[in-house]
Design a protein around this motif. Sequence first.
Motif, short mmCIF file in Angstrom:
data_model
loop_
_atom_site.label_atom_id
_atom_site.label_comp_id
_atom_site.label_asym_id
_atom_site.label_seq_id
_atom_site.Cartn_x
_atom_site.Cartn_y
_atom_site.Cartn_z
N ASP A 135 0.86 -1.18 0.00
CA ASP A 135 0.00 0.00 0.00
C ASP A 135 0.90 1.24 0.00
O ASP A 135 1.85 1.32 0.78
CB ASP A 135 -0.91 0.00 1.23
CG ASP A 135 -1.87 1.18 1.23
OD1 ASP A 135 -3.01 1.03 0.78
OD2 ASP A 135 -1.45 2.26 1.70
N ARG A 188 -2.83 8.10 -6.46
CA ARG A 188 -4.07 7.76 -5.76
C ARG A 188 -5.27 8.46 -6.42
O ARG A 188 -6.32 7.85 -6.65
CB ARG A 188 -3.95 8.17 -4.29
CG ARG A 188 -5.26 8.30 -3.52
CD ARG A 188 -5.99 6.96 -3.37
NE ARG A 188 -7.16 7.10 -2.51
CZ ARG A 188 -8.35 7.52 -2.90
NH1 ARG A 188 -8.55 7.90 -4.17
NH2 ARG A 188 -9.36 7.58 -2.06
N SER A 191 -5.95 6.79 -9.86
CA SER A 191 -6.37 5.39 -9.87
C SER A 191 -7.51 5.09 -8.90
O SER A 191 -8.20 4.08 -9.05
CB SER A 191 -5.19 4.49 -9.52
OG SER A 191 -4.78 4.73 -8.17
N THR A 193 -6.99 4.33 -5.78
CA THR A 193 -6.51 3.36 -4.79
C THR A 193 -5.07 3.66 -4.41
O THR A 193 -4.35 4.33 -5.16
CB THR A 193 -6.60 1.92 -5.34
OG1 THR A 193 -6.08 1.00 -4.37
CG2 THR A 193 -5.79 1.78 -6.62
N ASP A 195 -3.14 0.98 -3.75
CA ASP A 195 -2.52 -0.31 -4.02
C ASP A 195 -1.39 -0.14 -5.05
O ASP A 195 -1.64 0.26 -6.19
CB ASP A 195 -3.56 -1.29 -4.55
CG ASP A 195 -2.95 -2.63 -4.89
OD1 ASP A 195 -2.07 -3.09 -4.15
OD2 ASP A 195 -3.35 -3.23 -5.92
N SER A 198 -1.55 -2.06 -8.44
CA SER A 198 -2.54 -1.59 -9.41
C SER A 198 -1.98 -0.45 -10.27
O SER A 198 -2.47 -0.20 -11.38
CB SER A 198 -3.81 -1.13 -8.69
OG SER A 198 -3.57 0.07 -7.97
N TYR A 199 -0.96 0.25 -9.77
CA TYR A 199 -0.35 1.34 -10.54
C TYR A 199 0.39 0.80 -11.77
O TYR A 199 0.69 1.56 -12.69
CB TYR A 199 0.63 2.13 -9.68
CG TYR A 199 0.01 2.82 -8.47
CD1 TYR A 199 -1.34 3.11 -8.42
CD2 TYR A 199 0.81 3.17 -7.38
CE1 TYR A 199 -1.90 3.74 -7.31
CE2 TYR A 199 0.26 3.80 -6.27
CZ TYR A 199 -1.08 4.07 -6.24
OH TYR A 199 -1.63 4.69 -5.14
N TYR A 200 0.71 -0.49 -11.78
CA TYR A 200 1.47 -1.06 -12.89
C TYR A 200 0.67 -1.12 -14.18
O TYR A 200 1.23 -1.40 -15.25
CB TYR A 200 1.95 -2.47 -12.53
CG TYR A 200 2.98 -2.54 -11.42
CD1 TYR A 200 3.38 -1.40 -10.74
CD2 TYR A 200 3.55 -3.75 -11.06
CE1 TYR A 200 4.31 -1.47 -9.72
CE2 TYR A 200 4.49 -3.83 -10.04
CZ TYR A 200 4.86 -2.69 -9.36
OH TYR A 200 5.79 -2.76 -8.35
N HIS A 201 -0.63 -0.86 -14.09
CA HIS A 201 -1.48 -0.93 -15.27
C HIS A 201 -2.15 0.42 -15.58
O HIS A 201 -3.04 0.48 -16.42
CB HIS A 201 -2.54 -2.01 -15.08
CG HIS A 201 -1.98 -3.33 -14.66
ND1 HIS A 201 -1.26 -4.13 -15.52
CD2 HIS A 201 -1.99 -3.98 -13.46
CE1 HIS A 201 -0.87 -5.22 -14.88
NE2 HIS A 201 -1.29 -5.15 -13.64
N LEU A 202 -1.71 1.47 -14.90
CA LEU A 202 -2.29 2.80 -15.13
C LEU A 202 -1.88 3.35 -16.49
O LEU A 202 -0.74 3.17 -16.94
CB LEU A 202 -1.84 3.77 -14.04
CG LEU A 202 -2.55 3.73 -12.69
CD1 LEU A 202 -1.96 4.80 -11.79
CD2 LEU A 202 -4.04 3.95 -12.86
#
Length: 506
Positions: A135, A188, A191, A193, A195, A198-202
């Motif tokens: 996180d 944040r 996205s 979030t 997490d 999850s940033y790896y796919h922004l």
Amino acid sequence: MLQNVPLLSILIWFPIVGAIIVAFFRKPEQARAARIIAIMVSVISLILCAVMYLYFDTSSGNMQFVEHAQWIPSIKINYSLGVDGISMPLVVLTCFTTLLVVMATWTMVQAKVAQYLAAFLITQGAIVGVFCALDAMLFYFFWEAMLIPMYLSIGIWGMERRAYAAIKFFIYTFMGSALLLVALLYLRMHSGTFDILSYYHLKIGLKVQILVFLAFLVAFAIKIPMWPVHTWLPDAHTEAPVGGSVVLAALMLKLGGYGFFRFSLPIVPDACRYLEWLMIALSLIAIVYIGLVAIAQTDMKKLIAYSSVAHMGFVTLGCFMLYLVVSRTGSVLDANLGLEGAMVQMISHAFGSGAMFLAFGILYQQLHTRYISDFGGIAVSMPIFSAFFMVFAMSNVGLPGTSGFVGEFMVILSTFKASFWVTFFAASTLLIGAAYTLWMYKRVFFGPVKSERIAQLQDIRGVDILIFVLLTVAVVWIGIYPHSLLNVMHATIANLVQISLQSHLG
């Protein structure tokens, strides 16, 4: 079954709780009890790491030993932990290094022993937290938390200019942290979030990626540190107590490299590709120019500190040659080799540089001087100590058969097909590193005995020999059998390269 045990939480909070207990044994006559408790905490932490390492699935590049709980639900901040092939070795390194620092207090620290031990146990918990956090806000919490005990260790147990060094250390790192926070808050907002994975796919535009990259760069470059934001390190190392210097060299510098692996490459890959020339140039400046600066040093501790900056240049070079290697050779395997070399270099540097700072602490304890000109002929009165130091010096030079050779050779091998000139300047470290390391060793350990104090030096024994044996085993083991370390990284590095080569432009 072990995956369901909160091992990471134990590794983070157990040393912190241990530090609180140790802090109660603050009277001088209770120093032995404080040391015993701290040793027990460190040994148990290392055993837990070893168990986790044995059960780690090397065929998977995904997060393992994952823990997840809500922390602040109203703003979606979670207590999320996990390790992969990048963070797992660094967690083990953290627990191993702290054990050595605690062991060293038996002979090197006599004042405020309980508080000293407590500071480093808290530092251990916070650094493990940085390596395990999934996180963004939890990561930032631990990132900031570790500054406090390190600031106190320099300011309280440091040398003459400790206040100046502690404040400079804090200001530099806090400024970098402020920009890191801005970047994390933007991610944040973009996205929804905190997490990290999850940033790896922004999908982010190039201009915004560059701004986020630069924010990350300042924060992580200060930690490594990279030229030209490296000036806090020689002062911090010079004035820090022995334990502070070891933790700075072995652990805190690795946080910057870890940040590039965990954040910069997978989150803003297009910006990394666009600015690869800048990162390669800064890395080569660190390797060549800072290496030449190290040759000019008259202070032994500063020389070791500058050598740290030079060697960490290979970490950033291995990271950001990724795009040039792939574009020139078309080989993803060569790119993997460079990133794995950067990881090995981080681990290797921790053992070699940390050992040299510990060794300097033993000399300083008896002679109370840092200047190379005040030494000479130490091999006559301290032959065992001199032999151990030679092993660590050879690793610093990059001698085959030591851990120092493996990481640098892998990075150089990765760059060779992509750019002759980058390889040429990177390989110059073999000459420059040999120059400052061997010249320093010659002046300190050989030649005529310069004073009666040197003739009367006591050679190492007991706990100090045990510490150096453990470090020597680590240096030689990685040097002759690097597969034991590389095997843990393969799958994760392959995943990282795949993600980092994909465009995130949106």
